[in-house]
Write an enzyme that holds these catalytic residues in place. Sequence first.
Site, PDB file in Angstrom:
ATOM      1  N   ILE A 511       0.829  -0.922  -0.005  1.00 49.96           N
ATOM      2  CA  ILE A 511       0.029  -0.054   0.108  1.00 49.96           C
ATOM      3  C   ILE A 511       0.760   1.109   0.048  1.00 49.96           C
ATOM      4  O   ILE A 511       0.377   2.392   0.161  1.00 49.96           O
ATOM      5  CB  ILE A 511      -0.970   0.056   0.989  1.00 49.96           C
ATOM      6  CG1 ILE A 511      -0.064  -0.157   2.516  1.00 49.96           C
ATOM      7  CG2 ILE A 511      -2.049  -0.923   1.024  1.00 49.96           C
ATOM      8  CD1 ILE A 511      -0.998  -0.107   3.687  1.00 49.96           C
ATOM      9  N   VAL A 513       5.297   2.733  -0.875  1.00 47.91           N
ATOM     10  CA  VAL A 513       6.595   2.398  -1.159  1.00 47.91           C
ATOM     11  C   VAL A 513       7.567   3.509  -0.740  1.00 47.91           C
ATOM     12  O   VAL A 513       7.109   4.552  -1.036  1.00 47.91           O
ATOM     13  CB  VAL A 513       6.897   1.938  -2.813  1.00 47.91           C
ATOM     14  CG1 VAL A 513       6.346   0.552  -3.253  1.00 47.91           C
ATOM     15  CG2 VAL A 513       6.288   3.241  -3.570  1.00 47.91           C
ATOM     16  N   GLY A 515      12.174   4.518  -0.291  1.00 46.25           N
ATOM     17  CA  GLY A 515      13.353   4.278  -0.969  1.00 46.25           C
ATOM     18  C   GLY A 515      13.868   2.771  -0.804  1.00 46.25           C
ATOM     19  O   GLY A 515      14.683   2.460  -1.785  1.00 46.25           O
ATOM     20  N   PHE A 516      13.555   2.339   0.376  1.00 45.75           N
ATOM     21  CA  PHE A 516      14.217   1.077   0.372  1.00 45.75           C
ATOM     22  C   PHE A 516      13.497  -0.085   1.120  1.00 45.75           C
ATOM     23  O   PHE A 516      13.712  -0.809   1.799  1.00 45.75           O
ATOM     24  CB  PHE A 516      15.478   0.997   1.149  1.00 45.75           C
ATOM     25  CG  PHE A 516      15.718   2.206   2.025  1.00 45.75           C
ATOM     26  CD1 PHE A 516      16.416   3.151   1.538  1.00 45.75           C
ATOM     27  CD2 PHE A 516      15.257   2.198   3.406  1.00 45.75           C
ATOM     28  CE1 PHE A 516      16.886   4.388   2.386  1.00 45.75           C
ATOM     29  CE2 PHE A 516      15.279   3.210   4.085  1.00 45.75           C
ATOM     30  CZ  PHE A 516      16.023   4.186   3.945  1.00 45.75           C
ATOM     31  N   VAL A 519       5.402  -0.590   2.335  1.00 47.02           N
ATOM     32  CA  VAL A 519       4.487  -0.778   3.388  1.00 47.02           C
ATOM     33  C   VAL A 519       3.402  -1.779   2.870  1.00 47.02           C
ATOM     34  O   VAL A 519       2.677  -1.526   1.762  1.00 47.02           O
ATOM     35  CB  VAL A 519       3.843   0.679   3.584  1.00 47.02           C
ATOM     36  CG1 VAL A 519       2.826   0.605   4.805  1.00 47.02           C
ATOM     37  CG2 VAL A 519       4.942   1.583   4.092  1.00 47.02           C
ATOM     38  N   ASP A 629       8.895  16.655  10.039  1.00 49.25           N
ATOM     39  CA  ASP A 629       8.829  16.477   8.650  1.00 49.25           C
ATOM     40  C   ASP A 629       7.248  16.361   8.365  1.00 49.25           C
ATOM     41  O   ASP A 629       6.761  15.415   7.979  1.00 49.25           O
ATOM     42  CB  ASP A 629       9.209  14.827   8.262  1.00 49.25           C
ATOM     43  CG  ASP A 629       9.589  14.705   6.717  1.00 49.25           C
ATOM     44  OD1 ASP A 629       9.509  15.628   6.055  1.00 49.25           O
ATOM     45  OD2 ASP A 629       9.861  13.602   6.322  1.00 49.25           O
TER      46      ASP A 629
END
Length: 802
Positions: A511, A513, A515-516, A519, A629
């Site tokens: 559900i 994505v 950087g590495f 989810v 953030d």
Amino acid sequence: MGHSLLVLFSFSLFFSSSFAQTLTFSPSDEFYINSGSSESLKLDGGRVFISDSEASSYLSTKDDIQVSSPAVNAPSSLYSSARIFVEQSIYRFKVVDKGWHWIRLYFYPLENEQFALTDAVFSVTTDDIVLLHNFNIDNSTKWVMKEFLVNATTDHLSVIFNPLRNSVAFINGVEVVSAPKTLISDVVSGISPVGDFPGISQHTLQALYRINIGGPEISPENDTLGRTWLPDKSFLWVKQIAKSVKISPAAISYTETVSPLIAPNWVYASALELSPMIRHRFNLTWGFSVDPGFGYLVRLHFCDIISQALNSLYFNVYINGYPAVTGLDLSTLALDLAVPYYKDFMVNASIAMSRIIVQVGPMSPDPSGSDEPEPNALLNGLEIMKISNSFGSLDGEFSVHRGRSLVKAGSKNGTATAVGLFMAFAAFVGLGAMVFRWHKRPEDWRKHNSFSSWLLPLHSGGHSSIISSQRGGSRSGFSGNIYSSSIGMGRYFSFSELQEATKSFNQKSIIGVGGFGNVYLGELDDGTKVAVKRGNPQSEQGLNEFQTEIQMLSMLRHRHLVSLIGYCDEQSEMILVYEYMALGPLRDHLYGKTSKPLTWKQRLDICIGAARGLHYLHTGAAQGIIHRDVKTTNILLDENLIAKVSDFGLSKTAPGMERTHVSTAVKGSFGYLDPEYFRRQKLTDKSDVYSFGVVLCEVLCARPALDPALPREQVNLAEWAMQWQRKGLLEKIIDPSLAGKIAPDSLKKFAEAADKCLREYGVDRPSMGDVLWNLEYALQLQEASPSSMPVNEAILAGSSMQ
Ligand SMILES: *[C@@H]1O[C@H](CO)[C@@H](O)[C@H](O)[C@H]1NC(C)=O
Ligand SMILES: *[C@@H]1O[C@H](CO)[C@@H](O)[C@H](O)[C@H]1NC(C)=O
Ligand SMILES: *[C@@H]1O[C@H](CO)[C@@H](O)[C@H](O)[C@H]1NC(C)=O
Ligand SMILES: *[C@@H]1O[C@H](CO)[C@@H](O)[C@H](O)[C@H]1NC(C)=O
Ligand SMILES: *[C@@H]1O[C@H](CO)[C@@H](O)[C@H](O)[C@H]1NC(C)=O
């Protein structure tokens, strides 16, 4: 204290004030090892650290690697040799007399040709307590002594070294010595709530700070229990208001309850008091940084060495702003001048956060009656000890026993075979291997690949949702009590359980994505939906962010913050399990692929919810966390459109009272970055306020914070929107779907709030609390407007829309 004296006083413990000064303690168990050396070493004070060969009966290891080289300028020759372990190695000592024991471990990464010890990462445990987890000493740190107090309950005490895979462990000196039973009492005072806090002796303690206030450093040979006391200079906040006082140590008269075992007379013979003239206006303040997520035992040492007569000194003691003692009256407690007194306080994790602040100050801020004694306050010494958590750890949230529980979990599914302790260590090793690799990354690697970017939503699929509301943490099963931490950490998941929940991490369950890692939407056995954030096992990840996120979220519980349900760090996995937020990120409901635009009232409710979450971070029980953030992809919506702030991988604990900012490398997302933070690299809670201002513009205008495809003056939303706002024409650029549906007063209030958030300088921006108040006001204005009322009520209200 000579060695012969020790023998002389063996087994005799007596308390009497005339003899107290000479009283020493004879430990029934004492082991001193000069690890890695072929020679024994006698230190000042008489302790003899035996050589490796003499100590061989205590050590079980396959390795035999000894290194030595002169440790230049080292405080002790103990640091000149080290024993290196490539595999698990155990020192095991026989305990004659159960109860408190010191474990002192000496580390110095000696230069040698075989191993770079500054890269070594390892864990140190006893049979059931994690003392050090993923421990590393780089060469900026030099000599390290770690001191623990363990209550030995069996007839053996082990110190177990576990190097991570591809790494080594090392030790320069080991000391295991009985401590007096009277040293730590089982019951201490809680400060909030006030009351007795029993059960300390069930825990292991780590001495973090031991301070001789107003006096010199006291070395182990001048302390009957071999402790080191440091001066307080670097912890005292406003030096100008403090005055040091000293009397002769010989003048200190000990009592039955306070003997030199509690603290040497040098500690009680010096203190700081308030400077004359300004005494009624200030507190003396000391600040200490501590690990968040742990409780602390704070011991304060007092001795009235300033009064001329009894009953002339009364003062208040505060810890982290809470009153610890109001009107401390040493005359009544110690019965005479120059008589020592000490008191222990429990400061729990929710109060300690990441710092402990001790203050002593006058009782009444304004002395009125002239026959009142002049206000004053003093403190002679202070100790801060970290208390092991419910995982049985003093370092992180990983239990020594986890392996055993995993066995249970596994055999339930009929998969696991053998394991015992080994599994736990395998887990340590897995995690550690990552730290190890991660340690070697260039510094700026972290800036670009933060763990937090895992939560970037997947914008291609038809179904973009992350994280949400039913809590799934309360299943009993194998997770057992070991994992249900007192600080609400959530539970431990086995990898196989998460595999099952996500259908073996099926592509279709993705559900989100980043950087590495991906989810995944998962479903636990009881039907609870969860969001499972998994680091790609092949990639090298920010272990730091993983831990920050676990630590932050474990301290935070709020309706408007996404909850962490648990985690898994089995093998090389780093997986976090969150509540599932069915409707995904706010951004998806503003522009791009939205199907049905949100109404103005829904948008206000969402902004208010997010503002509450941030306000709680800044000022609430959690006090002093900066998110760093804030953006529309980090504000998630549950099935009822309740907004929750997520993603704490970059969060920082805010600065202490005296400093006003944290200096740090700039992190965050472009388009939302506080320009002041960017320029000066100084982070404050006002940086979050700025980013939230950008979120408000996005909500109003329904476009991204940065859109490079637009003409130059329109690229940056915050700048562009504020140009229109200052011209008084903001309504020209709002989301067309809102046109004509916002009450003008409501829009005005909202725009004002955004404008203030986006001020150039942090000091000119409102607090999150003020922003929240403005948004609530904007909501009221909207609800009171004619368009949202039944027609006749609107007429009765007599308001008119322009
Ligand atoms: C150590 O723990 C045991 C059992 O938990 C307890 O009975 C004992 O009093 C403790 N020892 C001390 C010195 O507190
Ligand atoms: C630390 O050790 C490494 C490797 O030995 C060396 O390159 C570096 O300069 C050292 N740093 C300091 C601060 O001594
Ligand atoms: C410790 O004891 C030694 C020897 O008695 C003395 O010279 C030294 O000043 C003492 N230091 C402190 C801080 O007490
Ligand atoms: C001392 O500190 C406490 C707690 O931080 C505060 O409530 C009190 O007003 C301070 N007293 C003075 C005189 O500054
Ligand atoms: C820890 O602190 C919290 C918040 O003040 C309080 O509710 C809780 O009861 C405390 N727990 C203990 C054991 O002191």
